[in-house]
Scaffold this active site. Structure first.
Site, PDB file in Angstrom:
ATOM      1  N   GLU A 253       0.780  -1.238  -0.017  1.00 18.36           N
ATOM      2  CA  GLU A 253       0.009   0.029   0.086  1.00 18.36           C
ATOM      3  C   GLU A 253       0.833   1.267  -0.054  1.00 18.36           C
ATOM      4  O   GLU A 253       1.888   1.361   0.986  1.00 18.36           O
ATOM      5  CB  GLU A 253      -0.978  -0.125   1.350  1.00 18.36           C
ATOM      6  N   CYS A 287      -2.550   8.903   3.403  1.00 18.40           N
ATOM      7  CA  CYS A 287      -2.353   8.343   1.991  1.00 18.40           C
ATOM      8  C   CYS A 287      -3.695   8.587   1.167  1.00 18.40           C
ATOM      9  O   CYS A 287      -3.783   8.764   0.055  1.00 18.40           O
ATOM     10  CB  CYS A 287      -2.063   6.767   2.024  1.00 18.40           C
TER      11      CYS A 287
HETATM   12  P1  NAD Z   1       8.736   4.790   3.901  1.00 14.67           P
HETATM   13  O1  NAD Z   1       8.619   3.813   2.729  1.00 14.67           O
HETATM   14  O2  NAD Z   1       9.935   5.503   4.068  1.00 14.67           O
HETATM   15  O3  NAD Z   1       8.853   3.756   5.028  1.00 14.67           O
HETATM   16  C1  NAD Z   1       7.756   2.733   5.368  1.00 14.67           C
HETATM   17  C2  NAD Z   1       8.596   1.593   6.032  1.00 14.67           C
HETATM   18  O4  NAD Z   1       9.281   1.063   5.264  1.00 14.67           O
HETATM   19  C3  NAD Z   1       9.321   2.051   7.320  1.00 14.67           C
HETATM   20  O5  NAD Z   1       9.051   1.186   8.236  1.00 14.67           O
HETATM   21  C4  NAD Z   1      10.711   2.156   7.005  1.00 14.67           C
HETATM   22  O6  NAD Z   1      11.795   1.610   7.817  1.00 14.67           O
HETATM   23  C5  NAD Z   1      10.520   0.742   5.761  1.00 14.67           C
HETATM   24  N1  NAD Z   1      11.602   0.865   4.863  1.00 14.67           N
HETATM   25  C6  NAD Z   1      12.331   1.503   4.269  1.00 14.67           C
HETATM   26  N2  NAD Z   1      13.409   1.114   3.397  1.00 14.67           N
HETATM   27  C7  NAD Z   1      13.098  -0.116   3.577  1.00 14.67           C
HETATM   28  C8  NAD Z   1      13.729  -1.273   2.872  1.00 14.67           C
HETATM   29  N3  NAD Z   1      14.810  -0.961   1.858  1.00 14.67           N
HETATM   30  N4  NAD Z   1      13.318  -2.571   3.075  1.00 14.67           N
HETATM   31  C9  NAD Z   1      12.399  -2.800   3.970  1.00 14.67           C
HETATM   32  N5  NAD Z   1      11.522  -1.793   4.529  1.00 14.67           N
HETATM   33  C10 NAD Z   1      12.146  -0.406   4.423  1.00 14.67           C
HETATM   34  O7  NAD Z   1       7.345   5.428   4.129  1.00 14.67           O
HETATM   35  P2  NAD Z   1       6.812   6.565   5.449  1.00 14.67           P
HETATM   36  O8  NAD Z   1       7.462   7.678   4.911  1.00 14.67           O
HETATM   37  O9  NAD Z   1       7.079   5.954   6.682  1.00 14.67           O
HETATM   38  O10 NAD Z   1       5.399   6.584   5.188  1.00 14.67           O
HETATM   39  C11 NAD Z   1       4.869   7.561   4.355  1.00 14.67           C
HETATM   40  C12 NAD Z   1       4.429   6.911   2.975  1.00 14.67           C
HETATM   41  O11 NAD Z   1       3.432   5.980   3.385  1.00 14.67           O
HETATM   42  C13 NAD Z   1       3.589   8.099   2.061  1.00 14.67           C
HETATM   43  O12 NAD Z   1       4.096   8.004   0.688  1.00 14.67           O
HETATM   44  C14 NAD Z   1       2.191   7.770   2.275  1.00 14.67           C
HETATM   45  O13 NAD Z   1       1.499   7.712   0.953  1.00 14.67           O
HETATM   46  C15 NAD Z   1       2.263   5.936   2.466  1.00 14.67           C
HETATM   47  N6  NAD Z   1       1.074   5.467   3.086  1.00 14.67           N
HETATM   48  C16 NAD Z   1       0.198   4.639   2.372  1.00 14.67           C
HETATM   49  C17 NAD Z   1      -0.863   4.168   2.850  1.00 14.67           C
HETATM   50  C18 NAD Z   1      -1.783   3.224   1.970  1.00 14.67           C
HETATM   51  O14 NAD Z   1      -2.518   2.253   2.676  1.00 14.67           O
HETATM   52  N7  NAD Z   1      -1.761   3.493   0.778  1.00 14.67           N
HETATM   53  C19 NAD Z   1      -1.239   4.210   4.045  1.00 14.67           C
HETATM   54  C20 NAD Z   1      -0.270   5.100   4.815  1.00 14.67           C
HETATM   55  C21 NAD Z   1       0.814   5.730   4.344  1.00 14.67           C
END
Ligand code: NAD
Length: 483
Positions: A253, A287
């Site tokens: 997501e 999001c």
């Molecule tokens: P992010 O992608 O930076 O991080 C999300 C998670 O992934 C964190 O726990 C992070 O530590 C982990 N991560 C980072 N690099 C990784 C890797 N290489 N391998 C595995 N895990 C890794 O996102 P964020 O800044 O925490 O959240 C904001 C984003 O989330 C926005 O783009 C938002 O739209 C999205 N979001 C989407 C939904 C949805 O349901 N569509 C809901 C909430 C947030």
């Protein structure tokens, strides 16, 4: 121990034991950056592997546990979360910056999700069908997928982990959960409750730390059968490549650039209300936020004037202060990103209507005013997800133009329309290229018992939440019996 008030020392939960990390991180309050919310444990690759092994070893037993056992555990977790929603909401407000009512609301939702999946554990369904061959019976049953790696973002630190952990456990999987570092304490608080509700050691594990080390270890590890990720598009794409290479099941997501269409026949007060809630509540860090307000020409100017008036009156401040409608931005990095988009908007020729200024409050925090622009479809502020309190208005000639603008995006999470025309509402519902539509409602704000997710660049894999969660957290087996 109360979650909301004292400073916590947050440890990992691995194989039924609380473990210190190889290093520690500091989580601070975005409403008052002098305040430390917790010093939390950070894992390295080895410690993450210990959690994965524990989950793997616990799988045979838990995957054969009775539905009643799973239902009882989930029900107990849900009850405790609901009973402590005020403390959890306060912790969330301190760590992520949502206002206190938003934080308490999210905590309650997390509790309700566990309660819902307690019921679903008792309703795992299969099918029996007639065979095309004589004398043979065929059935289709659902089994757990195995060890599930759960990787969560910072913006819903209780609800998103809940809607991944609860179905994973309900359907007999074991879990390694990695929260986002900015909200590690909320992840720890959830684990603290889960750890006392009757799960055997290893069924649920919490490992905190960086995405690059902890997250990537989960993504690459052969003992992790499935990965449920919510976060940014860039991280999601990276995870998809790695997971596909080793054929792990994956659910992503990701971002959104959600439209709210306002037609000339809309109740304008309601439309402005939907825009304010959808674009600016939770500081725009959702999001499902409506960051593109697509308004039909005859009401464009009136809508913009009313919206400007409303957002100019929004109370921005410390998340725990009474009456505050918009808390701070989650951290300095996101604040700078939001500010850079204001600059990009101005440089590209978008008309700045109101807001965006950095704000000073009695406590040092990441405060800014909500911002509104008039933009054109090609502007970057109208195309790229900002994830802050920045929205833009696009003018549409008529309904067809509005629908075309709504779909003119690589994202496809949700789309809203404000109208009094049933015909247009139904046409929009059918033709918006998204996973969720809202009529006369804000784009943000969804129920927990129905599917959540999108199309195009927003999502990949089966939907989350409701009974559709079974698609991801189970795998089907087809059985043939010659009777
Ligand atoms: P992010 O992608 O930076 O991080 C999300 C998670 O992934 C964190 O726990 C992070 O530590 C982990 N991560 C980072 N690099 C990784 C890797 N290489 N391998 C595995 N895990 C890794 O996102 P964020 O800044 O925490 O959240 C904001 C984003 O989330 C926005 O783009 C938002 O739209 C999205 N979001 C989407 C939904 C949805 O349901 N569509 C809901 C909430 C947030």
């Amino acid at each position: 121990m109360k979650f909301g008030e004292v400073q916590q020392s947050a440890r990992h939960y691995i194989n039924g034991r609380w473990e210190t990390g190889t290093t520690t991180g500091i989580s601070t309050n975005p409403s008052d950056t002098r305040e430390v919310v917790s010093e939390y444990a950070r894992a390295d690759r080895n410690q993450t592997e210990l959690a994965i092994r524990a989950a793997s070893e616990a799988l045979p037993h838990w995957s054969h546990s009775t539905p009643q056992r799973r239902a009882d555990v989930l029900d107990q977790i849900g009850s405790e979360i609901l009973a402590r929603k005020d403390e959890l909401g306060m912790l969330l407000a301190r760590e992520e910056g949502k206002t206190l009512p938003e934080g308490v609301g999210e905590a309650a939702r997390a509790g309700q999700i566990f309660k819902f999946f307690a019921g679903e554990a008792l309703r795992v369904q299969g099918e029996t069908m007639a065979s095309v061959r004589p004398g043979i019976q065929v059935d289709v049953t659902r089994e757990p997928v195995g060890v599930v790696g759960i990787i969560a973002p910072w913006n819903f630190p209780l609800a998103i982990p809940a809607w991944k952990i609860a179905p994973a456990l309900a359907y007999g999987n074991t879990v390694v959960f990695k929260p986002a570092e900015l909200v590690a304490t909320c992840g720890w608080a959830l684990a603290e409750i889960i750890s006392r509700c009757g799960l055997p050691a290893g069924v649920f594990n919490l490992v905190m730390g960086s995405g690059r080390e902890v997250g990537q270890t989960l993504v690459d590890h052969p003992l992790v059968h499935a990965l449920s990720f919510t976060g940014s598009v860039a991280t999601g794409e990276r995870i998809l490549q790695s997971a596909a290479a080793r054929r792990a099941k994956v659910q992503l997501e990701m971002g959104g650039k959600n439209p709210l269409v306002v037609l000339a026949d809309a109740d304008l007060d309601r439309a402005v209300d939907c825009a304010v809630q959808g674009s600016y509540f939770s500081t725009g860090q959702r999001c499902t936020a409506s960051s593109r307000l697509i308004v039909e020409a005859p009401v464009h100017d009136a809508f913009v004037a009313r919206l400007r008036h409303r957002i100019a009156a929004l109370k921005v401040g410390h998340a725990l202060e009474q009456g505050i409608e918009m808390g701070p931005v989650v951290d300095q990095g996101q604040l700078e990103l939001n500010q850079s988009y204001l600059e990009i908007g101005r440089n590209e020729g978008a008309e700045h209507v109101w807001g965006g200024e950095l704000l000073e409050r009695p406590t040092p925090g990441h405060y800014m005013n909500p911002a509104l622009f008039l933009a054109r479809p090609e502007h970057r502020i109208a195309r790229e997800e900002i994830f802050g309190p920045v929205a833009c208005v696009l003018q549409a000639d008529d309904f067809d133009h509005a629908l075309a603008l709504a779909n003119d995006t690589p994202f496809g999470l949700c789309a809203g329309i404000c109208t009094s025309s049933l015909k247009h509402a139904m046409h929009f519902k059918r033709n918006a290229e998204v996973g969720m539509t809202m009529v006369n409602l804000p784009t943000a704000g969804v129920d927990f018992h129905v599917p959540f997710g999108g199309r195009k660049g927003s999502s990949y894999g089966p939907r989350e939440q409701g009974r559709y969660a079974a698609e991801f957290y189970t795998t089907v087996k087809t059985g043939y019996v010659l009777a």
